[in-house]
Design a protein around this motif. Structure first.
Motif, PDB file in Angstrom:
ATOM      1  N   GLU A   1      -0.692  34.550  81.496  1.00 28.83           N
ATOM      2  CA  GLU A   1      -1.911  34.208  82.239  1.00 28.83           C
ATOM      3  C   GLU A   1      -1.596  33.916  83.701  1.00 28.83           C
ATOM      4  OE1 GLU A   1      -3.568  30.906  80.218  1.00 28.83           O
ATOM      5  OE2 GLU A   1      -3.979  31.997  78.363  1.00 28.83           O
TER       6      GLU A   1
ATOM      7  N   SER B   1      -5.672  38.502  78.262  1.00 31.68           N
ATOM      8  CA  SER B   1      -6.740  37.540  78.038  1.00 31.68           C
ATOM      9  C   SER B   1      -7.279  36.999  79.358  1.00 31.68           C
ATOM     10  CB  SER B   1      -6.232  36.395  77.162  1.00 31.68           C
ATOM     11  OG  SER B   1      -7.209  35.380  77.031  1.00 31.68           O
ATOM     12  N   ALA B   2      -6.363  36.657  80.265  1.00 34.94           N
ATOM     13  CA  ALA B   2      -6.789  36.115  81.555  1.00 34.94           C
ATOM     14  C   ALA B   2      -7.573  37.145  82.346  1.00 34.94           C
ATOM     15  CB  ALA B   2      -5.563  35.652  82.345  1.00 34.94           C
ATOM     16  N   THR B   3      -7.151  38.399  82.269  1.00 35.84           N
ATOM     17  CA  THR B   3      -7.851  39.460  83.000  1.00 35.84           C
ATOM     18  C   THR B   3      -9.224  39.732  82.394  1.00 35.84           C
ATOM     19  OG1 THR B   3      -5.727  40.497  83.554  1.00 35.84           O
ATOM     20  CG2 THR B   3      -7.695  41.861  83.761  1.00 35.84           C
ATOM     21  N   ALA B   4      -9.286  39.777  81.074  1.00 41.97           N
ATOM     22  CA  ALA B   4     -10.546  40.095  80.395  1.00 41.97           C
ATOM     23  C   ALA B   4     -11.602  39.025  80.624  1.00 41.97           C
ATOM     24  CB  ALA B   4     -10.295  40.286  78.900  1.00 41.97           C
ATOM     25  N   THR B   5     -11.187  37.787  80.673  1.00 39.52           N
ATOM     26  CA  THR B   5     -12.136  36.681  80.831  1.00 39.52           C
ATOM     27  C   THR B   5     -12.443  36.366  82.281  1.00 39.52           C
ATOM     28  OG1 THR B   5     -10.349  35.042  80.761  1.00 39.52           O
ATOM     29  CG2 THR B   5     -11.376  35.657  78.664  1.00 39.52           C
ATOM     30  N   GLY B   6     -11.758  37.069  83.196  1.00 41.89           N
ATOM     31  CA  GLY B   6     -11.968  36.798  84.608  1.00 41.89           C
ATOM     32  C   GLY B   6     -11.350  35.492  85.062  1.00 41.89           C
ATOM     33  N   ALA B   7     -10.371  35.003  84.304  1.00 46.18           N
ATOM     34  CA  ALA B   7      -9.726  33.729  84.648  1.00 46.18           C
ATOM     35  C   ALA B   7      -8.834  33.839  85.863  1.00 46.18           C
ATOM     36  CB  ALA B   7      -8.909  33.223  83.459  1.00 46.18           C
TER      37      ALA B   7
END
Length: 474
Positions: A379, A404-410
């Motif tokens: 992340e 996960s971080a990319t998909a959620t826009g984190a």
């Protein structure tokens, strides 16, 4: 080592001399291939070979005798129950005989070797110093370091590692430090210790070993380290960037190669320091080295000059090499834990380049929380690098965390970001990178020691035609 007879060595280690007496005039070694005239050979059992099988070869090469669990026809032997224990006892006996010596012990979850290298160079500019390159920080390496000192040595710098409670106390019993430096309490070996609190207890054994006239150099920016102050009988010297630090850095600036300059405040004086080593995390290491040098009697001016001249002496620690084709490879492959991974990524992001590429392997010895730590690393990396390549089956969660971080826009979008990639091994990583790296890229290579990523870094340098304008080991 100071000269000792085999009879004196037998008395020091509690062994029995079998064969004629002789005087050790050379070094103490555990590798029969490096034996020279006058040396003492220590026969250690190993995973692949048994050092006892090479006693005869060591004597033939010039050793005057050996420490061994049994007698040998090849030459005189001091017979002991345990050569490792005997090695520590011999080092203790030699350390006790050395007068005019200041001994510094350094421990921490990360940064031990880098700090040892900085401090060793600062001290060596003033007087003869023993501080070998590499990580000689265990029950074999530390005694060998002690035994490389002689009557002319004025400073002895010892790195102290720990795999559990009592380990550092045992090393301190071999050679009690006059100055004890604790850098940080992090996640390294968390799987073996169980908790950060247990790690702090173990690291604090160093300051507990100090005599009342000793000095504990503690990192005030790490609460667990600063909290060790009541555990020492010696005086306490705090280092850091905050107002409570007696040895402090202000005005920290990184150049295009991620090398820091700062103002050193110590002893009522201020001096400018320009580090040659790479990464903002080296400021904390430099401050700890400064505190130790001041405790050993150097002036602030001597410390600042020494730090500015010091380079990395040990391999695979932020070694920066510019390839002939314009790609820069940063080899930080010696070891890895969550804190050192983030420090290396931070250094990567401040280096001048078209794209930042992180080639990361797994972090070992993290215990049950390993998957979560690798996901968090992914992340974090997704937000600071343009291309992330995770290598090996144990590194899958790094890419999962990045995805996960990319998909959620984190994480914020980067203009050159590419999709994170997982590959099965170093060979696949090399093949992938050969097709995607281009001039201007800066590539970080890092994983825990057991994964051998120094080989991947060497391959990447060779694939670009070798070193171009050499940047060198920073």
């Amino acid at each position: 080592m100071i000269e000792l007879s085999l009879t004196e060595i037998a008395a020091a280690v509690g062994g029995e001399l079998v064969g004629p007496d002789a005087v050790v005039t050379g070094a103490v070694t555990v590798d029969s291939r490096t034996v020279g005239a006058g040396d003492l050979y220590v026969a250690l059992p190993g995973e692949r070979v048994d050092g006892h099988d090479y006693v005869g070869a060591a004597v033939a090469a010039g050793a005057v005798g050996a420490l061994s669990t049994r007698a040998h026809d090849g030459g005189p032997v001091v017979v002991v129950d345990d050569p490792v224990v005997a090695l520590g006892r011999l080092a203790h006996a030699v350390h006790e005989r050395l007068t005019g010596l200041t001994t510094v012990g350094i421990t921490g979850s990360s940064g031990k070797t880098s700090t040892k290298d900085l401090l060793g160079q600062v001290l060596d500019a003033v007087a003869p110093t023993v501080s070998p390159p590499g990580s000689f920080n265990n029950d074999i390496g530390l005694p060998l370091t002690v035994l490389s000192a002689d009557a002319g040595t004025r400073y002895l710098v010892l790195e102290m590692g720990s795999r559990g409670p009592g380990h550092i106390a045992r090393l301190c019993a071999v050679a009690r430090p006059d100055v004890g430096v604790v850098l940080n309490v992090g996640s390294a070996h968390l799987g073996e210790f169980g908790s950060a609190e247990v790690i702090a207890t173990a690291k604090g054994e160093l300051v507990e070993a100090l005599a009342p006239e000793g000095t504990a150099v503690l990192n005030a920016d790490d609460a667990r380290v600063a909290g060790m102050a009541p555990r020492t009988r010696g005086r306490v010297l705090l280092t850091g960037t905050g107002p409570t630090a007696q040895v402090r850095a202000t005005d920290v600036v990184l150049d295009a190669a991620a090398r820091a300059t700062f103002t050193l405040h110590a002893g009522g004086e201020t001096h400018e320091v320009s580090l040659q080593v790479v990464g903002a995390h080296q400021v904390a290491n430099a401050l700890s080295a400064a505190g130790a040098a001041l405790a050993a009697g150097l002036t602030p001016g001597q410390v600042a000059a020494g730090l500015s001249a010091a380079a990395t002496r040990s391999r695979w620690r932020m070694e920066v090499t510019a390839r002939a084709d314009g790609v820069t490879v940063v080899n930080d492959a010696y070891n890895a834990n969550p804190e050192s991974m983030r420090a290396a990524l931070a250094a990567l992001t401040t280096m001048t380049g078209t794209r930042r590429v992180a080639v990361l392997g797994a972090m070992g010895e993290l215990g049950p929380g390993a998957d979560d730590e690798h996901a968090r690393l992914g992340e974090h990396a997704a937000g600071v690098v343009d291309l992330l390549v995770a290598v090996g089956p144990d590194a899958r969660q790094i890419v999962a965390g990045a995805a996960s971080a990319t998909a959620t826009g984190a994480v914020a979008a980067r203009p050159h970001r590419e999709e994170s990639v997982h590959v099965p091994d170093r060979a696949a990583a090399r093949q992938l990178l050969a097709g995607v790296l281009r001039p201007g890229d800066v590539v970080l290579v890092k994983a825990s020691r057991s994964y051998g990523f120094e080989l991947l870094a060497a391959d990447l340098i060779a694939d670009g035609g070798g070193a171009g304008d050499e940047v060198g080991a920073q």
